[in-house]
Design an enzyme around this catalytic site. Structure first.
Site, short mmCIF file in Angstrom:
data_model
loop_
_atom_site.label_atom_id
_atom_site.label_comp_id
_atom_site.label_asym_id
_atom_site.label_seq_id
_atom_site.Cartn_x
_atom_site.Cartn_y
_atom_site.Cartn_z
N LYS A 22 13.86 2.55 17.92
CA LYS A 22 15.21 2.19 18.27
C LYS A 22 15.31 1.25 19.41
CE LYS A 22 18.46 5.17 17.76
NZ LYS A 22 19.14 6.42 18.16
N ARG A 91 20.35 8.11 23.66
CA ARG A 91 20.00 8.42 22.49
C ARG A 91 18.54 8.45 22.56
NH1 ARG A 91 23.90 6.12 18.47
NH2 ARG A 91 25.73 5.87 19.49
N GLY A 100 17.67 12.43 12.51
CA GLY A 100 18.33 13.82 12.99
C GLY A 100 17.63 14.87 13.62
N MET A 102 16.24 14.53 16.79
CA MET A 102 16.09 14.79 18.31
C MET A 102 17.52 14.52 18.52
SD MET A 102 12.73 13.20 19.46
CE MET A 102 12.99 11.84 18.57
N ARG A 335 16.43 -1.32 11.92
CA ARG A 335 15.14 -1.10 11.76
C ARG A 335 14.72 -1.53 10.31
NH1 ARG A 335 15.76 5.38 11.57
NH2 ARG A 335 17.08 5.23 9.58
N HIS A 452 22.59 12.38 5.95
CA HIS A 452 21.34 13.05 6.38
C HIS A 452 20.41 13.54 5.17
CE1 HIS A 452 19.02 16.83 7.47
NE2 HIS A 452 18.46 16.02 8.75
N SER A 797 -24.57 8.37 -2.99
CA SER A 797 -23.34 8.60 -3.15
C SER A 797 -22.65 9.61 -2.29
CB SER A 797 -23.01 8.97 -4.66
OG SER A 797 -21.59 9.35 -5.03
N CYS A 865 -18.03 10.09 -3.61
CA CYS A 865 -17.33 10.65 -4.87
C CYS A 865 -16.67 11.99 -4.74
CB CYS A 865 -18.37 10.97 -6.01
SG CYS A 865 -19.70 12.10 -5.55
N TYR A 885 -18.28 1.39 -3.55
CA TYR A 885 -17.35 1.71 -4.36
C TYR A 885 -16.71 3.08 -3.83
CZ TYR A 885 -20.71 4.73 -6.67
OH TYR A 885 -21.75 5.84 -6.83
C1 PEP Z 1 -18.88 16.59 -2.94
O1 PEP Z 1 -19.66 17.56 -2.52
O2 PEP Z 1 -18.31 15.88 -2.28
C2 PEP Z 1 -19.06 16.67 -4.63
C3 PEP Z 1 -18.51 15.38 -5.15
O3 PEP Z 1 -19.55 17.61 -5.20
P1 PEP Z 1 -18.87 18.78 -5.61
O4 PEP Z 1 -17.61 18.59 -5.39
O5 PEP Z 1 -18.94 18.86 -6.92
O6 PEP Z 1 -19.53 19.78 -4.71
#
Ligand code: PEP
Ligand code: MG
Length: 913
Positions: A22, A91, A100, A102, A335, A452, A797, A865, A885
């Site tokens: 603000k 304020r 709302g 504070m 804002r 609100h 991974s 993963c 990835y």
């Molecule tokens: C992990 O451990 O991050 C994974 C992808 O394997 P899981 O969840 O199957 O143990």
């Protein structure tokens, strides 16, 4: 020396850390020359110092004096003066808006003397005494912690005694009497007189605002919104302007675009002859801006100019609070406004089309969380027999079905029992926050789009309908009355936060148009919409444009975690560029469980081979299906991971079964002795394999080393499936991933075995097989020895689920439900590390493994993963550390695509090779 106080003319919009949202925006509007009542901001740093020391820092007192004098000199009036008093509001204003949550205190500076001056200034004695009683009421409640009902009750009693119903029917004399009464309440309840000295009022109000940072409801709100607890709030001291000086005054809230649809235009509420929070509190029903134009064309014109100016300056939707004091417009706040998920996408592309922002900026303006909200189902408009109770304003989109409840406590209690509830109120106030969080939807009968309920629900992404005036909400009788119909507490209602409709009973839902777009493409999704639904069409186009842009700029690829051909199919449609994790364990359940049981129990090679031979064709068929779906794209198949006993019967149940059968046999009952014998053998195996900590026991690669033939079977199935696909003209890109390795020797053992099998299959099938073999990095030791692991693995991974579990020593299946809420409450964690990557701990291990892995093998492919692969914040981290990835569940693929694009434009290219 630290500087704790900034005049509005000193700051700017980029100083939100210091001046709060603000304060920074008031300063910016002042810089732009807009009509802001003069004032100053006390920094968040002062609040932090106050919280540490428990008292206002002495330098702050001095700086406030200086700022106040400057203000008085500018205006030629002094605080609480007898003749021509300066009055101020105090304020709160934190870095992140906490609507709302504070405190605010208005009319500071009024006392027994200056009330006379205010009478003179306003020419309205009634107004002056009303302002004074409001100050004592607000001050008593927020600064002196007196139960607000005491004042409300006294007011009601006075009205009753005078035989009037509205506050406005009380006379100046009545209000003067009420002031004395209120002062008595202050004396009785707080043990002190209401402070007459204006400066004492100011200092106490500043302290109260600082204290309001740490109330339960503020902490709850921050926990939910993930706002850190240690930021503190700034305090804005602003010259009072009055919207309640008669019909040529008023107060309002407006948006430069519709915050729920994004449509460009003027949206807002105006309440004539009203002060302060009356509009936001939803106490009276408000006028539209069009009505305001009729009422006061000059102020309306000036407001429109200011709105346009602000939108051009901020290059975004702005929301604005303003007051008109006797025909003079004052800007009280602006804002960059909160908006619904759909509006965020639409507004971003509208601004691109208006050449106000670039596509990169448009991408920054939306979030993965908003996209996932748009993927929720909606009510089926074609469903027959819906009973419409009424229509209010569509305040926050979504389709919510649940039992009607009428107070926050019940909402929380019922939700804790697992019920879906819709919180129904006439209007909400900050005390309803707990119930709003617990509810799947919020419905009010009063208030506008800026009430609100609307603001808070929108912020939380909870479906909300406000101002459904036809509904008579009776929170005492706990029912809604609509004409002759009565809906009692507990009855199911359905609310549509996109249309504002309220239905009795449950209503079926249909997939969202955004999901249709993701599944069937833009043209098909547009073709399916009703011709007049331009709003949805615009939304779908906006999502398409922004997502397409994200795909163009992102460096991270997005893969999916998919175990079946069906999941793989969906993932691919939603834009997955491969499978980053195909878990294979579920392939051993169902009918196949007996085969794996036989494998585990096999005493001799012949039995084992028989079980493996039976499994091979089944497993090969699984992989052929998946590789067909993912033709041409990398498909990472993980060898079996969980402890073997998961494929065996439960120890307790089997023990009981054997004990009972043994006893019945001894008693001469009819028991199949062969079955009993089999169960005994099985029980012995289950007992042998029972582990106290199975997650840290015989699982992953350990299993592959200890159980002969198991991994070999899977590797052969992958190789044969790939060979088959090649022969069928496909382009399989299978990869084999080894789970839970901690030592490079484990990788060597499996790799050696795998290479032999791959060569054998290639020779036997007469095809060339390129099947990379890599490792999951999901144990700290694997990360810390990444250079050696990379010598054997062609890719890594990161299994951040297990990596989080083993880095923190948190059992992933137990802790979240057991004590994470307490840990969040006590500030140990701000969010579950299983949800968002813990950058400094788990993230550090990832960083080390990335650097060491790549230095040992420059072409090492790196992905993640674990669940974090689909979490927006974590995606940004993986971009920064330079992974190739992220892999996540199919439903989160679009979110990951968007966030990967955002990561590119926000942080640049990230570490690349
Ligand atoms: C992990 O451990 O991050 C994974 C992808 O394997 P899981 O969840 O199957 O143990
Ligand atoms: Mg794992």
């Amino acid at each position: 020396m630290v500087k704790y106080v900034y005049d509005f003319s000193e700051g700017n919009k980029d100083q939100k850390d210091l001046l709060g949202g603000k304060g920074a925006n008031l300063a910016e509007m002042t810089r732009l020359g807009l009509p802001v009542p003069p004032g100053f901001t006390i920094t968040t740093e002062a609040c932090r110092t106050y919280m540490e020391q428990g008292d206002l820092p002495p330098e702050l007192r001095v700086e406030v004096t200086m700022a106040l004098r400057r203000l008085e000199d500018t205006l030629g009036r002094s605080l609480g003066d007898f003749y021509d008093p300066l009055l101020v509001s105090v304020r709160s204003g934190a870095k992140f808006s906490m609507p709302g949550m504070m405190e605010t205190v208005l009319n500071i500076g009024l006392n027994d003397a200056s009330v006379q001056g205010l009478t003179k200034f306003s020419g309205d004695e009634r107004f002056a005494w009303d302002s004074y009683r409001r100050l004592i009421q607000m001050f008593g409640k927020t600064v002196l912690d007196i139960d607000g009902d005491k004042f409300a009750h006294a007011l009601d009693t006075m009205k009753h005694a005078r035989g009037v119903t509205a506050d406005t029917d009380l006379t100046a004399a009545d209000l003067q009497e009420l002031v004395e009464h209120f002062k008595g309440i202050v004396r009785d309840e707080s043990g002190r007189e209401f402070p007459q000295h204006p400066r004492e009022q100011l200092d106490l109000a500043i302290t109260a605002v600082f204290n309001s940072w740490n109330t339960d409801r503020a902490r709850l709100y921050r926990r939910r919104e993930r706002i850190p607890n240690d930021l503190g709030t700034a305090v804005n001291v602003v010259t009072m302007v009055f919207g309640n000086l008669g019909t040529d005054s008023g107060t309002g809230v407006c948006f430069t675009r519709d915050p729920s649809t994004g449509k460009s235009g003027d949206y807002g509420d105006y309440l004539p002859n009203a002060q302060g929070e009356d509009v936001v509190a939803g106490i009276r029903n408000t006028l539209t801006l069009a009505d305001f134009e009729q009422l006061d064309p000059a102020s309306h014109g000036e407001l429109r100019q200011a709105m346009r100016r602000l939108e051009t300056h901020y290059r975004d939707l702005c929301d604005i609070e303003f007051t008109v004091e006797r025909g003079k417009l004052w800007m009280l706040q602006t804002r960059v406004g909160k908006r619904t998920a759909g509006a965020a996408f639409r507004i971003a592309t509208q601004l691109v089309d208006e050449h106000l922002i670039t596509m990169d900026e448009a991408l920054e303006r939306v979030t993965g969380a908003q996209l996932s909200k748009l993927m929720f189902p909606q009510f089926d408009s074609a469903s027959e027999g819906r009973v419409l109770l009424g229509t209010g304003m569509a305040a926050s989109p979504g389709a919510a079905v649940g039992a009607a409840v009428f107070d926050s406590v019940t909402a929380q209690a019922w939700a804790a029992e697992g019920k879906d509830v819709i919180l129904v109120r006439r209007e909400t106030n900050p005390d309803d926050l707990g119930g709003m969080i617990a509810a799947v939807g919020v419905l009010t009968s009063r208030g506008g789009k800026t009430s609100h309920a609307a603001v808070v629900a929108r912020g939380m992404g909870t479906t909300c309908v406000v101002g459904a005036e036809k509904l008579d909400v009776d929170v005492v009788k706990r029912e809604i009355r609509v004409g002759k119909k009565v809906v009692k507490e507990g009855e199911v209602i359905a609310i549509d936060g996109s249309s504002g409709e309220v239905f009795l009973g449950s209503v079926p839902v249909v997939p969202s148009p955004v999901v249709r777009y993701l599944e069937e493409g833009l043209d098909a999704a547009l073709a399916l919409l009703p011709a007049d639904d331009e709003e949805t069409a615009e939304l779908v186009r906006a999502v398409d444009r922004i997502l397409t842009h994200a795909d163009a700029v992102r460096r991270l690829r997005v893969h999916a975690n998919a175990d079946t051909a069906e999941d793989a199919h969906r993932a691919r449609i939603w834009g997955a560029q491969g499978i980053g994790l195909c878990r294979t364990e579920h392939m051993f359940l169902g009918d196949r469980r007996v085969l794996i049981e036989r494998l585990i129990l096999a005493q001799e090679d012949a039995e084992r081979h028989a079980a493996l031979d039976a499994l091979l064709p089944l497993q090969r068929a699984d992989f052929i299906d998946i590789l067909r779906e993912m033709d041409g794209l990398p498909t990472t198949i993980r060898l079996i991971d969980p402890p073997l006993h998961e494929f065996l019967p439960d120890l307790t149940a089997l023990s009981v079964k054997v004990a009972l059968a043994t006893e019945r046999l001894a008693n001469g009952a009819d028991v199949d002795p062969a079955e009993l014998e089999r169960d005994k053998v099985l029980l012995a195996a289950v007992e042998r394999m029972h582990e106290a900590n199975p997650m840290l026991g015989l699982r992953g690669v350990r299993l592959g080393i200890v159980v002969p033939g198991l991994f070999a079977l899977q590797i052969r199935a992958v190789a044969e499936a790939a060979a088959q696909r090649i022969k069928d003209g496909g382009r399989p890109h299978a990869e084999i991933m080894i789970p839970l390795a901690a030592s490079v020797m484990e990788l060597h053992l499996i790799r050696d075995e795998a290479e032999k099998i791959l060569a054998e299959v290639a020779a036997a099938e007469g095809v060339e097989l390129h099947i990379p073999i890599g490792a999951m990095i999901e144990l700290p030791r694997a990360a810390l020895t990444a250079d050696r692991m990379a010598g054997v693995a062609e890719f890594f991974s990161f299994g951040t689920n297990d990596l989080t579990q083993t880095t923190w020593g948190f059992s992933r299946d137990d802790v979240e439900g057991a004590f994470f809420s307490e840990y969040t409450e006590r500030g140990v964690i701000s969010v579950s590390p299983f949800e968002t990557i813990d950058r400094s701990g788990v993230g550090r291990l990832v960083r080390i493994a990335v650097e060491e892995g790549r230095s040992a093998r420059p072409d090492l492919t790196l992905g993640v993963c674990g669940e974090h692969g689909g979490d927006p914040e974590s995606v940004h981290f993986f971009h920064e550390v330079g992974l190739d990835y992220v892999s996540c569940s199919p439903f989160r693929v679009p979110v990951a695509r968007l966030e990967a694009g955002r990561a590119s434009v926000v942080t640049g290219g990230g570490d690349t090779r």
